[in-house]
Design a protein around this motif. Structure first.
Motif, mmCIF file in Angstrom:
data_model
loop_
_atom_site.group_PDB
_atom_site.id
_atom_site.type_symbol
_atom_site.label_atom_id
_atom_site.label_comp_id
_atom_site.label_asym_id
_atom_site.label_seq_id
_atom_site.Cartn_x
_atom_site.Cartn_y
_atom_site.Cartn_z
ATOM 1 N N SER A 1 0.718 -1.094 -0.040
ATOM 2 C CA SER A 1 0.055 0.069 -0.047
ATOM 3 C C SER A 1 0.689 1.418 0.012
ATOM 4 C CB SER A 1 -0.784 0.139 1.394
ATOM 5 O OG SER A 1 -1.773 -1.076 1.065
ATOM 6 N N PHE A 2 2.073 1.211 0.823
ATOM 7 C CA PHE A 2 2.925 2.358 0.803
ATOM 8 C C PHE A 2 3.484 2.648 -0.493
ATOM 9 C CE2 PHE A 2 7.166 3.853 1.423
ATOM 10 C CZ PHE A 2 6.864 5.316 2.119
ATOM 11 N N ILE A 3 3.787 1.486 -1.234
ATOM 12 C CA ILE A 3 4.485 1.611 -2.655
ATOM 13 C C ILE A 3 3.625 2.272 -3.493
ATOM 14 C CG2 ILE A 3 5.583 0.278 -4.375
ATOM 15 C CD1 ILE A 3 6.857 -1.561 -2.262
ATOM 16 N N SER A 4 2.224 1.536 -3.455
ATOM 17 C CA SER A 4 1.240 2.121 -4.349
ATOM 18 C C SER A 4 1.226 3.750 -4.119
ATOM 19 C CB SER A 4 0.061 1.346 -3.876
ATOM 20 O OG SER A 4 0.222 0.170 -4.355
ATOM 21 N N TYR A 5 1.057 4.216 -2.801
ATOM 22 C CA TYR A 5 0.758 5.455 -2.621
ATOM 23 C C TYR A 5 2.074 6.353 -3.058
ATOM 24 C CZ TYR A 5 0.971 9.770 0.283
ATOM 25 O OH TYR A 5 1.120 10.864 0.415
ATOM 26 N N ARG A 6 3.326 5.784 -3.012
ATOM 27 C CA ARG A 6 4.604 6.397 -3.694
ATOM 28 C C ARG A 6 4.429 6.387 -4.988
ATOM 29 N NH1 ARG A 6 6.952 9.904 -1.581
ATOM 30 N NH2 ARG A 6 8.904 9.606 -2.876
ATOM 31 N N ASN A 7 4.098 5.494 -5.568
ATOM 32 C CA ASN A 7 3.870 5.427 -7.095
ATOM 33 C C ASN A 7 2.885 6.639 -7.418
ATOM 34 O OD1 ASN A 7 5.563 3.373 -7.747
ATOM 35 N ND2 ASN A 7 4.289 1.830 -7.841
ATOM 36 N N ALA A 8 1.611 6.561 -6.729
ATOM 37 C CA ALA A 8 0.586 7.765 -7.158
ATOM 38 C C ALA A 8 1.151 9.119 -7.066
ATOM 39 C CB ALA A 8 -0.615 7.593 -6.279
ATOM 40 N N LEU B 1 3.837 9.940 -9.577
ATOM 41 C CA LEU B 1 3.117 10.379 -10.985
ATOM 42 C C LEU B 1 2.391 11.758 -10.809
ATOM 43 C CD1 LEU B 1 0.784 6.770 -11.622
ATOM 44 C CD2 LEU B 1 2.682 8.036 -12.930
ATOM 45 N N ILE B 2 1.816 11.931 -9.595
ATOM 46 C CA ILE B 2 1.388 13.404 -9.424
ATOM 47 C C ILE B 2 2.693 14.506 -9.815
ATOM 48 C CG2 ILE B 2 0.498 15.106 -7.885
ATOM 49 C CD1 ILE B 2 -1.085 12.917 -6.583
ATOM 50 N N GLU B 3 3.733 14.156 -8.971
ATOM 51 C CA GLU B 3 4.864 14.726 -8.984
ATOM 52 C C GLU B 3 5.359 15.072 -10.698
ATOM 53 O OE1 GLU B 3 7.918 13.542 -6.654
ATOM 54 O OE2 GLU B 3 6.916 14.062 -4.668
ATOM 55 N N SER B 4 5.326 13.950 -11.127
ATOM 56 C CA SER B 4 5.835 14.085 -12.680
ATOM 57 C C SER B 4 4.756 14.978 -13.481
ATOM 58 C CB SER B 4 6.010 12.475 -13.272
ATOM 59 O OG SER B 4 6.935 11.677 -12.507
ATOM 60 N N GLY B 5 3.684 14.767 -13.152
ATOM 61 C CA GLY B 5 2.555 15.533 -13.967
ATOM 62 C C GLY B 5 2.797 17.012 -13.405
ATOM 63 N N ASN B 6 2.909 17.365 -12.202
ATOM 64 C CA ASN B 6 3.374 18.837 -11.926
ATOM 65 C C ASN B 6 4.782 19.299 -12.828
ATOM 66 O OD1 ASN B 6 1.170 18.865 -10.470
ATOM 67 N ND2 ASN B 6 2.196 18.258 -8.455
ATOM 68 N N LYS B 7 5.607 18.391 -12.733
ATOM 69 C CA LYS B 7 6.728 19.021 -13.351
ATOM 70 C C LYS B 7 6.610 19.169 -14.995
ATOM 71 C CE LYS B 7 11.329 19.578 -13.682
ATOM 72 N NZ LYS B 7 11.912 20.686 -13.203
ATOM 73 N N VAL B 8 5.771 18.352 -15.533
ATOM 74 C CA VAL B 8 5.465 18.537 -16.860
ATOM 75 C C VAL B 8 4.678 19.912 -17.031
ATOM 76 C CG1 VAL B 8 4.236 17.509 -18.942
ATOM 77 C CG2 VAL B 8 5.624 16.184 -17.671
ATOM 78 N N LYS B 9 3.804 20.107 -16.239
ATOM 79 C CA LYS B 9 2.986 21.350 -16.276
ATOM 80 C C LYS B 9 3.808 22.643 -16.094
ATOM 81 C CE LYS B 9 -1.068 23.597 -13.881
ATOM 82 N NZ LYS B 9 -1.660 23.447 -13.086
ATOM 83 N N SER C 1 11.343 9.230 -12.817
ATOM 84 C CA SER C 1 9.998 8.770 -12.324
ATOM 85 C C SER C 1 9.725 7.348 -13.046
ATOM 86 C CB SER C 1 8.970 9.817 -12.653
ATOM 87 O OG SER C 1 9.286 11.224 -11.985
ATOM 88 N N GLN C 2 10.006 7.210 -14.268
ATOM 89 C CA GLN C 2 9.823 6.041 -14.981
ATOM 90 C C GLN C 2 10.412 4.897 -14.384
ATOM 91 O OE1 GLN C 2 10.562 6.769 -18.940
ATOM 92 N NE2 GLN C 2 8.357 7.616 -19.265
ATOM 93 N N ASN C 3 11.941 5.004 -13.991
ATOM 94 C CA ASN C 3 12.721 3.947 -13.326
ATOM 95 C C ASN C 3 11.812 3.625 -11.906
ATOM 96 O OD1 ASN C 3 14.246 3.631 -15.507
ATOM 97 N ND2 ASN C 3 15.820 5.259 -14.765
ATOM 98 N N ASN C 4 11.785 4.824 -11.251
ATOM 99 C CA ASN C 4 11.047 4.549 -10.007
ATOM 100 C C ASN C 4 9.785 3.839 -10.021
ATOM 101 O OD1 ASN C 4 13.304 5.639 -8.461
ATOM 102 N ND2 ASN C 4 12.341 7.713 -8.431
ATOM 103 N N ILE C 5 9.145 4.085 -10.509
ATOM 104 C CA ILE C 5 7.465 3.574 -10.774
ATOM 105 C C ILE C 5 7.819 2.096 -11.239
ATOM 106 C CG2 ILE C 5 5.501 3.591 -12.240
ATOM 107 C CD1 ILE C 5 5.434 6.676 -12.189
ATOM 108 N N HIS C 6 8.649 1.962 -12.345
ATOM 109 C CA HIS C 6 8.878 0.423 -12.826
ATOM 110 C C HIS C 6 9.404 -0.323 -11.564
ATOM 111 C CE1 HIS C 6 11.266 -2.742 -14.678
ATOM 112 N NE2 HIS C 6 10.278 -2.727 -15.615
#
Length: 459
Positions: free
Chosen positions: A25-32, A35-43, A176-181
């Motif tokens: 659950s913690f890992i899933s939270y970190r992934n989410a 993803l939010i951080e990556s989205g903010n960075k792209v923005k 982010s991709q490496n971490n998520i993978h």
């Protein structure tokens, strides 16, 4: 409380499973979150790129207004230049806020400001020359060359800032991709481990359940064997007791007859013969009951229904009781039915009514009457045996039709405890039912109900 080895494994497995679920659950939270951080960075990168493009476009628009004013002298072009330059400060301020966390970009932005300030100065010189009328070709050419050089520097500076943002975005996305993978891989492995642990816990619980069921089955088997042993003991005790009395009577009577001389009174001879016959009949009835129960338990009891005259059958049955019974009881037959014939098994019906009447005689005082009542319903024949004897205790009635069980109020009245069990088995073959109503010290009424429909009878 002392835990078994299996119990410790089950608890440990459940605890480990909960821990893995927490980690997953913690890992899933970190992934989410990633993803939010990556989205903010792209923005953010998109906003910076937009601001840079907007600044360059504003400079281009201002330069177009300046050139239009220099070439054509139109005031609208000069206003256009002034508006563009006024909006430029706000756009630079916005970009500075967007790049506040990047020191390298701040350095590039400082350089960009200096270049824009140089451009602004050159543009003002060009406009002042136009306003004073000193705008010669040579003088303007020098300013144009300097302006073009400044423009190229500004473009290069903005391109470097854009490349910097693109590189940072690429690094951030790749990270982010490496971490998520990696986290997805850990999550997948954790899920598999959790499934394996839960499966192991389930197998242990199932084994525990199987062991418990086996233990319960063994206990039931032991209880059944114990009960069977008690039944056997009661059976042999009963048989030895019940056979001993009639055999003693037979042997004693036969001995008296054998030792008697020719002067032995005929009346006493007949009395001894009757005693022999009665005892032999009692033994025969006991053997018949045992045989009936044995066949019923084996499912091999014989069933041969035939059309019977019920009133004649009951009358003949009572005649047999008067002839062979030593007890002095009045048995009254009452017929309340217009339905006088039915297709029943004569031997089984004889056994049913004989056992019920024998019990009524056995447990009733001699001065009390016994009633045999024949009646009928639309779909059934009804027999009732009613006595006014000692009655049955209410707590015994649930064991009434079990072999070798006798009520605790029978006293010294002899009996085998087989009669009602035989009745029940014979009725089951007829698909009939039996009901009892009894009150201590008042009497007992047994009601036998046998269906009329022949299709329900099993041969």
């Amino acid at each position: 409380m002392k835990w078994s080895v299996e119990g410790k494994w089950i608890v440990s497995g459940l605890a480990l499973s909960l821990l893995l679920m927490g980690i997953i659950s913690f890992i899933s939270y970190r992934n989410a979150t990633q993803l939010i951080e990556s989205g903010n960075k792209v923005k953010h990168t998109h906003e910076v790129m937009k601001s840079l493009i907007d600044i360059f476009a504003t400079l281009t628009d201002a330069e177009s207004g300046r050139r239009g004013y220099i070439l054509y002298g139109e005031r609208s072009e000069l206003n256009r230049y002034n508006q563009a330059m006024q909006s430029l400060d706000a756009k630079i301020q916005k970009l500075q806020q967007q790049l506040a966390d990047d020191s390298l970009q701040q350095q590039q932005l400082t350089k960009l400001k200096l270049l824009i300030a140089q451009r602004t100065k050159l543009s003002k010189q060009s406009i002042n020359l136009k306003n004073t009328g000193k705008s010669s070709f040579n003088m303007q050419e020098t300013l144009v060359n300097l302006s073009n050089q400044n423009r190229s520097q500004i473009r290069d500076n903005i391109s470097q800032m854009q490349m910097r943002e693109e590189k940072l975005l690429e690094i951030s996305v790749k990270y982010s991709q490496n971490n998520i993978h990696n986290r997805m891989l850990i999550e997948f492995i954790g899920t598999l481990l959790n499934f394996a642990i839960l499966l192991g816990v389930y197998i242990l619980l199932y084994q525990q359940l199987v062991k418990r069921q086996q233990a319960e089955a063994i206990q039931r088997t032991l209880a059944q064997e114990k009960e069977l042993g008690e039944l056997k003991l009661r059976f042999f005790s009963m048989v030895s007791h019940e056979f001993r009395t009639p055999l003693s009577i037979i042997l004693g009577s036969a001995q008296l007859l054998a030792q008697s001389n020719h002067d032995f009174p005929e009346e006493r001879k007949l009395k001894n013969l009757h005693r022999i016959q009665s005892s032999a009949r009692l033994m025969n009835q006991l053997l018949s009951d045992i045989l009936t129960l044995t066949r019923a338990e084996a499912g091999k009891i014989e069933f041969h229904p035939e059309l019977l005259d019920l009133e004649a059958f009951c009358i003949n049955l009572l005649e047999d009781f008067k002839l062979f019974s030593q007890q002095q009881h009045v048995i009254k037959f009452i017929s309340q039915s217009n339905f006088t014939h039915a297709k029943l098994d004569e031997n089984l019906l004889y056994s049913i009514l004989t056992n019920l009447l024998s019990n009524a005689i056995k447990y009733s005082p001699q001065q009390k009457d016994i009633l045999l009542i024949l009646s009928s319903e639309a779909d059934a024949i009804i027999f009732q045996v009613k006595d006014f004897g000692i009655g049955l205790p209410s707590e015994f009635q649930q064991h009434l039709f079990e072999p070798f069980h006798r009520a605790n109020n029978v006293g010294k009245i002899v009996g085998t405890g087989l009669g009602l069990a035989v009745v029940k088995k014979c009725l089951e073959v007829h698909q009939g039912e039996i009901y009892v109503e009894s009150e201590l010290g008042t009497g007992t009424t047994f009601t036998v109900r046998i269906p009329k429909d022949d299709s329900k009878n099993k041969e």
